[in-house]
Design an enzyme around this catalytic site. Structure first.
Site, PDB file in Angstrom:
ATOM      1  N   HIS A   1       0.829  -1.206   0.000  1.00 42.11           N
ATOM      2  CA  HIS A   1       0.000   0.000   0.000  1.00 42.11           C
ATOM      3  C   HIS A   1       0.866   1.260   0.000  1.00 42.11           C
ATOM      4  O   HIS A   1       2.054   1.203   0.331  1.00 42.11           O
ATOM      5  CB  HIS A   1      -0.913   0.028   1.227  1.00 42.11           C
ATOM      6  CG  HIS A   1      -2.117  -0.868   1.081  1.00 42.11           C
ATOM      7  ND1 HIS A   1      -2.063  -2.210   1.325  1.00 42.11           N
ATOM      8  CD2 HIS A   1      -3.398  -0.594   0.699  1.00 42.11           C
ATOM      9  CE1 HIS A   1      -3.261  -2.740   1.109  1.00 42.11           C
ATOM     10  NE2 HIS A   1      -4.087  -1.782   0.723  1.00 42.11           N
TER      11      HIS A   1
ATOM     12  N   LYS B   1      -0.823   4.962   4.594  1.00 43.43           N
ATOM     13  CA  LYS B   1      -1.743   4.048   5.271  1.00 43.43           C
ATOM     14  C   LYS B   1      -1.287   3.852   6.714  1.00 43.43           C
ATOM     15  O   LYS B   1      -0.107   3.630   6.974  1.00 43.43           O
ATOM     16  CB  LYS B   1      -1.774   2.700   4.530  1.00 43.43           C
ATOM     17  CG  LYS B   1      -2.779   1.725   5.086  1.00 43.43           C
ATOM     18  CD  LYS B   1      -2.980   0.540   4.153  1.00 43.43           C
ATOM     19  CE  LYS B   1      -3.949  -0.475   4.722  1.00 43.43           C
ATOM     20  NZ  LYS B   1      -5.288   0.095   4.963  1.00 43.43           N
TER      21      LYS B   1
END
Ligand code: NAP
Length: 266
Positions: free
Chosen positions: A155, A159
């Site tokens: 990701h 995040k």
């Protein structure tokens, strides 16, 4: 076909912006209003970034849902605000479609009984990418035959949580069918802490965080002389919108809480 009147909460966010576009561009959908903590009383078309898309902006959800006739609320905000919005929507007879992640088990239990009390549908989906949901389902199919599996989720570096909700959900779905085993050599030890990633029911989950990434996951199965890799990549927020549409259409037909898009995809 009856027009579905939709309120979007969090319209200036990365997901919310796409959701506003989706509602505006979809035949049979109408953007009834938006909920934004800024710009109360203004029109979306006057705040910039939305072209000619028009909708009244409300900062207070109760006022919004008292003044505006709506069928569905799409919430793409933060867990605390999302919970407040979802509860308010159900109390006003509006069906929530929630993409906001981070709801607790207590939140879900509370919303489940509110749905039951009101006889209304609500769909909460931590991952709206249809491809990601299929990857989870295919992983569950494969795990029956390939119990040796490791998950690598990748990701963007903004995040906050690790591992991702999707990775945890994938491991849970695999665990339902996989014969229990500890991945790797029984005598393995880490010379550098964390080298083998997180361990969930004997499966290892590795979290990569890099700028440039959006949301990606690879599920790797291994057996004698072969590997099977299932991979899904979301390159932008638009990848989540076909799932949002599926959920909006489905939430109009149900009167219970559904958690996870996999439960509405055959
Ligand atoms: P984002 O760009 O940070 O947008 C969040 C939105 O929520 C912004 O409009 C923000 O407004 C608003 N907000 C934040 N705090 C608020 C408050 N106290 N009151 C009212 N509004 C508030 O985030 P995003 O990437 O769009 O993600 C939104 C949510 O969707 C997150 O929970 C994320 O984890 C989740 N998500 C879900 C999926 C899925 O497939 N289900 C995919 C990606 C992301 P301000 O600008 O005023 O702060």
């Amino acid at each position: 076909m009856k027009t579905i009147k939709i309120v979007v909460a969090g319209p200036r966010g990365r997901m919310g912006t796409e959701a506003v576009k989706l509602v505006h561009e979809t035949e049979g959908y109408e953007l009834a209003a938006v909920i934004d903590r800024k710009h109360d009383g203004q029109d979306l078309k006057d705040i910039g970034g939305f072209g000619g898309i028009s909708a009244k902006i409300y900062s207070d959800i109760d006022r919004c849902l008292s003044e505006v006739k709506a069928d569905v609320l799409i919430d793409l905000t933060t867990p605390e605000v999302g919970m407040k919005h979802t509860t308010a929507a159900l109390k006003h007879g509006v069906r929530p479609v929630v993409g906001t992640t981070g709801f607790t088990d207590e939140n879900l239990a509370e919303l489940e009984s509110l749905c039951e009390e009101k006889g209304l549908g609500c769909i909460i989906a931590p991952n709206f990418a249809v491809g990601a949901v299929l990857m989870m389902k295919f992983s569950q199919m494969a795990a029956k035959y390939f119990p040796d599996v490791e998950i690598i989720e990748m990701h963007h570096d903004r995040k906050l949580d690790a591992p991702s909700g999707t990775a945890v959900k994938t491991a849970q779905m695999i665990a339902e069918v996989r014969e229990q085993k500890e991945q790797g050599h029984p005598d393995e030890h880490e010379t550098l802490k964390g080298a083998r990633g997180a361990n969930m029911q004997g499966m290892h989950i590795h979290s990569v965080r890099l700028p440039g990434l959006v949301a990606h996951q690879q599920v790797m199965f291994g057996a004698d002389g072969q590997t099977l890799t299932l991979r899904h990549d979301s390159y932008n927020r638009a990848s989540f919108m076909s799932g949002v549409k599926l959920a909006v259409d489905e939430v109009m037909k149900i009167n219970v809480l559904v958690y996870g898009l996999e439960n509405i995809i055959e």
